[in-house]
Enzyme design. Structure first.
Site, PDB file in Angstrom:
ATOM      1  N   ASP A 102       0.869  -1.256  -0.010  1.00  0.00           N
ATOM      2  CA  ASP A 102      -0.247  -0.099  -0.186  1.00  0.00           C
ATOM      3  C   ASP A 102       0.471   1.800  -0.067  1.00  0.00           C
ATOM      4  O   ASP A 102       0.167   2.126   0.041  1.00  0.00           O
ATOM      5  CB  ASP A 102      -1.379   0.167   1.390  1.00  0.00           C
ATOM      6  CG  ASP A 102      -1.680  -1.301   1.080  1.00  0.00           C
ATOM      7  OD1 ASP A 102      -2.532  -1.350  -0.069  1.00  0.00           O
ATOM      8  OD2 ASP A 102      -1.950  -1.814   2.215  1.00  0.00           O
ATOM      9  N   ASP A 163      -6.405  -6.061  -5.503  1.00  0.00           N
ATOM     10  CA  ASP A 163      -6.144  -4.207  -4.594  1.00  0.00           C
ATOM     11  C   ASP A 163      -4.673  -3.780  -4.912  1.00  0.00           C
ATOM     12  O   ASP A 163      -4.525  -2.500  -5.516  1.00  0.00           O
ATOM     13  CB  ASP A 163      -6.000  -3.678  -2.796  1.00  0.00           C
ATOM     14  CG  ASP A 163      -7.095  -5.053  -2.890  1.00  0.00           C
ATOM     15  OD1 ASP A 163      -7.708  -6.369  -2.724  1.00  0.00           O
ATOM     16  OD2 ASP A 163      -7.359  -4.460  -1.478  1.00  0.00           O
TER      17      ASP A 163
END
Ligand code: GLY
Length: 386
Positions: A102, A163
């Protein structure tokens, strides 16, 4: 045959100016609580309690600040943006909770956005340093970026997740800025592996997939936040619609554009009556399960970008734009916090992780960000941070 280009019946966008004004006011007011601190991933009882910049979601606040700056063309958000940028530089320098893919979300919406809007040299360097750190998670054997945890953690080793497509633009940025092809090559290989293994033949998606990093062999799909290993987690599908569209934009590989369309078609086919998806696409009206408004907001941004990449004459282009507008109208009318003044969030009825009972029927920090991004995309020309 239905004429999808029928301009005598244009989609209803009357919600737009009221919602743009509403989110700008709310973001402006939220600055009093979130100067150096940030909203957590999810609200509790619809309120975000300020926390340190140490979660994967920390950049969704500065992302909203940049969008509010662009929507207002004012300096009303600059002081908070400056403080947040310092906090992101400090986080990178001290490597605070950065054992995660992330890094892409975190530094695209902070350093890259700042460089694209303000051309700040220090932010360019922060973004490049962040890309170098992200590259350490790339396994050349498995050709994937490991999602979570320490690279030697046996639970997480070789695990990629859908993701991550949203984290790849940071790598394309690094290649564009430095001329070194290694970042873009890793991103491209990761996207190809996602397309090959995470996307199922019926265009539903696994949330995560394991690889053997010694041999490079693909092992098996597994969910983390979806209902089951073989169901289709709504947010994963939404990340896929947007993420494969971005993979096309950054590589020119048309197969990614096709995959994005297939994922979008499946997502659209599962939409319930009010157009806001349930948290897993296995559920629909009558299931008594929760909606996930954050997936809906991500999907709107993905559909709008996808539509933009299709030929002007494509019926699909008009279809995706119209569905995106229908979802937005529903979000604006029934999911906005406009009638919930006690909340400091923007979008009600999101789900973070139902199975862990984490952030269920709450505001999600990324749901708020993508809602504002979608409003910005509808209201004006917008140069992407991704
Ligand atoms: N990227 C984690 C999530 O969507 O919940």
């Amino acid at each position: 045959m239905e004429n999808v280009n029928d301009l005598s019946n244009p989609p209803d966008t009357s919600f737009l100016s009221e919602q743009v004004a509403f989110v700008i006011k709310k973001i402006f007011e939220n600055q009093k609580d979130f100067q150096t601190l940030v909203p957590p991933a999810a609200s509790k009882n619809l309120v975000y309690e300020p926390e340190e910049n140490n979660d994967w979601t920390a950049s969704f606040w500065i992302g909203q600040l940049f969008l509010a700056k662009e929507l207002t063309k004012s300096h009303d958000f600059d002081v908070t943006i400056e403080k947040q940028l310092k906090s992101f530089a400090n986080r990178l320098e001290k490597k605070i909770e950065l054992e995660t893919h992330d890094i892409g979300f975190l530094y695209s919406l902070s350093a890259v956005a700042d460089y694209k809007i303000n051309h700040t040299e220090s932010s360019r360097q922060t973004a490049l340093d962040a890309a170098d750190l992200l590259m350490k998670r790339y396994s050349p054997k498995a050709k994937i970026i490991q999602a979570w945890g320490d690279l030697s953690d046996p639970e997480q080793n070789g695990r990629m997740i859908i993701d991550c497509l949203m984290n790849l633009p940071l790598l394309y940025f690094a290649t564009n800025e430095t001329g070194n092809p290694k970042y873009a090559e890793a991103a491209y290989q990761h996207a190809l592996q996602t397309q090959k293994y995470i996307v199922r033949p019926n265009y539903t998606t696994y949330h995560t997939y394991y690889f053997d990093t010694q041999t490079g062999l693909a092992k098996y799909g597994k969910t983390q936040q979806g209902y089951s290993d073989d169901s289709c987690w709504a947010r994963g599908q939404a990340w896929g619609i947007y993420g494969f569209t971005l993979s096309y934009l950054h590589t020119g590989d048309l197969s990614f554009l096709e995959t994005a369309q297939h994922l979008a078609d499946y997502f659209i086919a599962q939409l319930p009556e009010d157009k806001v998806c349930y948290w897993d696409l296995i559920f629909n009206d009558g299931s008594n399960e929760e909606r996930d408004s954050s997936s809906a907001a991500i999907a709107v941004c993905g559909l709008l970008e996808l539509a933009k990449q299709l030929p002007l004459t494509s019926k699909k282009r008009t279809e995706y734009e119209n569905v995106a507008l229908e979802i937005m109208k529903s979000l604006a009318e029934n999911y906005s916090t406009k009638d919930t003044p006690q909340s400091n969030g923007l979008l009600l009825h999101g789900v973070y992780d139902k199975k862990s009972d984490k952030g269920v029927d709450e505001c999600m920090s990324w749901g708020d960000y993508y809602y504002v991004e979608a409003l910005t995309r509808l209201a004006q020309s917008w140069y992407m941070y991704w």
